[in-house]
Scaffold this motif. Structure first.
Motif, PDB file in Angstrom:
ATOM      1  N   PRO A  27       0.827  -1.207   0.000  1.00  0.00           N
ATOM      2  CA  PRO A  27       0.000   0.000   0.000  1.00  0.00           C
ATOM      3  C   PRO A  27       0.863   1.260   0.000  1.00  0.00           C
ATOM      4  O   PRO A  27       2.029   1.226   0.378  1.00  0.00           O
ATOM      5  CB  PRO A  27      -0.784  -0.112   1.302  1.00  0.00           C
ATOM      6  CG  PRO A  27       0.060  -0.952   2.192  1.00  0.00           C
ATOM      7  CD  PRO A  27       0.867  -1.863   1.298  1.00  0.00           C
ATOM      8  N   CYS A  28       0.280   2.365  -0.423  1.00  0.00           N
ATOM      9  CA  CYS A  28       0.983   3.646  -0.383  1.00  0.00           C
ATOM     10  C   CYS A  28       1.066   4.117   1.069  1.00  0.00           C
ATOM     11  O   CYS A  28       0.037   4.241   1.738  1.00  0.00           O
ATOM     12  CB  CYS A  28       0.238   4.676  -1.227  1.00  0.00           C
ATOM     13  SG  CYS A  28       0.911   6.343  -1.010  1.00  0.00           S
ATOM     14  N   PRO A  29       2.282   4.390   1.554  1.00  0.00           N
ATOM     15  CA  PRO A  29       2.422   4.828   2.955  1.00  0.00           C
ATOM     16  C   PRO A  29       1.934   6.258   3.199  1.00  0.00           C
ATOM     17  O   PRO A  29       1.764   6.667   4.334  1.00  0.00           O
ATOM     18  CB  PRO A  29       3.929   4.713   3.205  1.00  0.00           C
ATOM     19  CG  PRO A  29       4.553   4.832   1.860  1.00  0.00           C
ATOM     20  CD  PRO A  29       3.567   4.268   0.870  1.00  0.00           C
ATOM     21  N   TYR A  30       1.697   7.019   2.109  1.00  0.00           N
ATOM     22  CA  TYR A  30       1.272   8.414   2.267  1.00  0.00           C
ATOM     23  C   TYR A  30      -0.242   8.584   2.224  1.00  0.00           C
ATOM     24  O   TYR A  30      -0.762   9.613   2.648  1.00  0.00           O
ATOM     25  CB  TYR A  30       1.928   9.296   1.201  1.00  0.00           C
ATOM     26  CG  TYR A  30       3.424   9.144   1.197  1.00  0.00           C
ATOM     27  CD1 TYR A  30       4.193   9.607   2.270  1.00  0.00           C
ATOM     28  CD2 TYR A  30       4.071   8.496   0.150  1.00  0.00           C
ATOM     29  CE1 TYR A  30       5.568   9.424   2.289  1.00  0.00           C
ATOM     30  CE2 TYR A  30       5.449   8.315   0.162  1.00  0.00           C
ATOM     31  CZ  TYR A  30       6.185   8.785   1.229  1.00  0.00           C
ATOM     32  OH  TYR A  30       7.530   8.602   1.254  1.00  0.00           O
ATOM     33  N   CYS A  31      -0.940   7.587   1.665  1.00  0.00           N
ATOM     34  CA  CYS A  31      -2.399   7.624   1.677  1.00  0.00           C
ATOM     35  C   CYS A  31      -2.843   6.962   2.981  1.00  0.00           C
ATOM     36  O   CYS A  31      -2.928   5.738   3.071  1.00  0.00           O
ATOM     37  CB  CYS A  31      -2.981   6.891   0.472  1.00  0.00           C
ATOM     38  SG  CYS A  31      -2.723   7.749  -1.084  1.00  0.00           S
ATOM     39  N   ARG A  32      -3.074   7.768   3.974  1.00  0.00           N
ATOM     40  CA  ARG A  32      -3.213   7.306   5.349  1.00  0.00           C
ATOM     41  C   ARG A  32      -4.310   6.253   5.548  1.00  0.00           C
ATOM     42  O   ARG A  32      -4.117   5.274   6.244  1.00  0.00           O
ATOM     43  CB  ARG A  32      -3.485   8.510   6.240  1.00  0.00           C
ATOM     44  CG  ARG A  32      -3.442   8.175   7.712  1.00  0.00           C
ATOM     45  CD  ARG A  32      -3.806   9.354   8.562  1.00  0.00           C
ATOM     46  NE  ARG A  32      -2.927  10.497   8.306  1.00  0.00           N
ATOM     47  CZ  ARG A  32      -3.066  11.669   8.916  1.00  0.00           C
ATOM     48  NH1 ARG A  32      -4.027  11.852   9.789  1.00  0.00           N
ATOM     49  NH2 ARG A  32      -2.260  12.657   8.640  1.00  0.00           N
ATOM     50  N   ALA A  72       4.462   5.678  -9.956  1.00  0.00           N
ATOM     51  CA  ALA A  72       3.472   6.401 -10.776  1.00  0.00           C
ATOM     52  C   ALA A  72       2.442   7.090  -9.877  1.00  0.00           C
ATOM     53  O   ALA A  72       2.030   8.219 -10.134  1.00  0.00           O
ATOM     54  CB  ALA A  72       2.786   5.442 -11.750  1.00  0.00           C
ATOM     55  N   HIS A  73       2.046   6.420  -8.810  1.00  0.00           N
ATOM     56  CA  HIS A  73       1.099   7.009  -7.849  1.00  0.00           C
ATOM     57  C   HIS A  73       1.750   8.169  -7.089  1.00  0.00           C
ATOM     58  O   HIS A  73       1.130   9.211  -6.889  1.00  0.00           O
ATOM     59  CB  HIS A  73       0.625   5.918  -6.887  1.00  0.00           C
ATOM     60  CG  HIS A  73      -0.162   6.439  -5.730  1.00  0.00           C
ATOM     61  ND1 HIS A  73      -1.477   6.843  -5.838  1.00  0.00           N
ATOM     62  CD2 HIS A  73       0.197   6.656  -4.433  1.00  0.00           C
ATOM     63  CE1 HIS A  73      -1.896   7.271  -4.644  1.00  0.00           C
ATOM     64  NE2 HIS A  73      -0.899   7.164  -3.786  1.00  0.00           N
ATOM     65  N   TYR A  74       3.005   8.007  -6.683  1.00  0.00           N
ATOM     66  CA  TYR A  74       3.706   9.095  -5.972  1.00  0.00           C
ATOM     67  C   TYR A  74       3.777  10.348  -6.842  1.00  0.00           C
ATOM     68  O   TYR A  74       3.617  11.467  -6.357  1.00  0.00           O
ATOM     69  CB  TYR A  74       5.131   8.680  -5.589  1.00  0.00           C
ATOM     70  CG  TYR A  74       5.241   7.541  -4.611  1.00  0.00           C
ATOM     71  CD1 TYR A  74       4.249   7.288  -3.665  1.00  0.00           C
ATOM     72  CD2 TYR A  74       6.366   6.714  -4.609  1.00  0.00           C
ATOM     73  CE1 TYR A  74       4.366   6.242  -2.770  1.00  0.00           C
ATOM     74  CE2 TYR A  74       6.480   5.667  -3.708  1.00  0.00           C
ATOM     75  CZ  TYR A  74       5.488   5.426  -2.789  1.00  0.00           C
ATOM     76  OH  TYR A  74       5.611   4.397  -1.907  1.00  0.00           O
ATOM     77  N   ALA A  77      -0.092  11.606  -7.354  1.00  0.00           N
ATOM     78  CA  ALA A  77      -0.868  12.044  -6.188  1.00  0.00           C
ATOM     79  C   ALA A  77      -0.064  12.790  -5.137  1.00  0.00           C
ATOM     80  O   ALA A  77      -0.633  13.508  -4.317  1.00  0.00           O
ATOM     81  CB  ALA A  77      -1.535  10.823  -5.543  1.00  0.00           C
ATOM     82  N   HIS A  78       1.246  12.602  -5.103  1.00  0.00           N
ATOM     83  CA  HIS A  78       2.027  13.160  -3.990  1.00  0.00           C
ATOM     84  C   HIS A  78       3.166  14.076  -4.432  1.00  0.00           C
ATOM     85  O   HIS A  78       4.135  14.254  -3.689  1.00  0.00           O
ATOM     86  CB  HIS A  78       2.567  12.028  -3.113  1.00  0.00           C
ATOM     87  CG  HIS A  78       1.487  11.137  -2.564  1.00  0.00           C
ATOM     88  ND1 HIS A  78       0.521  11.580  -1.693  1.00  0.00           N
ATOM     89  CD2 HIS A  78       1.210   9.825  -2.785  1.00  0.00           C
ATOM     90  CE1 HIS A  78      -0.296  10.573  -1.390  1.00  0.00           C
ATOM     91  NE2 HIS A  78       0.092   9.505  -2.043  1.00  0.00           N
ATOM     92  N   ASP A  79       3.067  14.628  -5.643  1.00  0.00           N
ATOM     93  CA  ASP A  79       4.045  15.629  -6.115  1.00  0.00           C
ATOM     94  C   ASP A  79       5.481  15.129  -6.178  1.00  0.00           C
ATOM     95  O   ASP A  79       6.419  15.922  -6.096  1.00  0.00           O
ATOM     96  CB  ASP A  79       4.022  16.888  -5.219  1.00  0.00           C
ATOM     97  CG  ASP A  79       2.762  17.695  -5.421  1.00  0.00           C
ATOM     98  OD1 ASP A  79       2.227  17.660  -6.546  1.00  0.00           O
ATOM     99  OD2 ASP A  79       2.317  18.348  -4.461  1.00  0.00           O
TER     100      ASP A  79
HETATM  101 ZN    ZN Z   1      -0.672   7.661  -1.894  1.00  0.00          ZN
END
Ligand code: ZN
Length: 117
Positions: A27-32, A72-74, A77-79
């Motif tokens: 999972p993405c660690p930044y999408c809480r 690709a998600h980073y 979605a996360h600049d």
């Molecule tokens: Zn994310």
């Protein structure tokens, strides 16, 4: 960052060659709360996010960059902005699994082996 780079990255990630596959989705660690989407779409390309790794031969150096598909998600979605050398390598990268691609990977020193039998 150029849209052209992101499109090239997505195309490579749609069918990535990888010498080793790891089971399970990261999972993405930044999408809480959601861990991010498991699929990402851009123009006519859809990729699964979180399970694959991308191997991209560098343009000049004897280096193969390895990036998780989450890159690709980073970016989206996360600049996140990958270094220019990586962006160049992605734009130069031959089609995944093509003879030209596997030749470049081998030239950079990554051993491409098939299981015997
Ligand atoms: Zn994310």
């Amino acid at each position: 960052m150029a849209k052209e780079f992101f499109g090239a990255l997505m195309r490579l990630l749609s069918n990535p060659w990888q010498p080793v596959a790891f089971a399970g989705r990261q999972p993405c660690p930044y999408c809480r709360f959601t861990g991010g989407a498991a699929e990402l779409r851009f123009e006519d390309v859809a990729i699964s996010v979180g399970a694959n790794n991308l191997f991209v031969p560098a343009r000049d150096e004897a280096v193969v960059y390895v990036a998780p598909s989450l890159i690709a998600h980073y970016i989206d979605a996360h600049d996140y902005c990958p270094p220019p050398v990586f962006q160049e390598a992605v734009l130069d990268c031959p089609e995944m699994r093509s003879f030209a691609y596997l030749k470049k990977i081998k030239e950079k020193g990554l051993v491409v082996a098939r299981p015997a039998g």
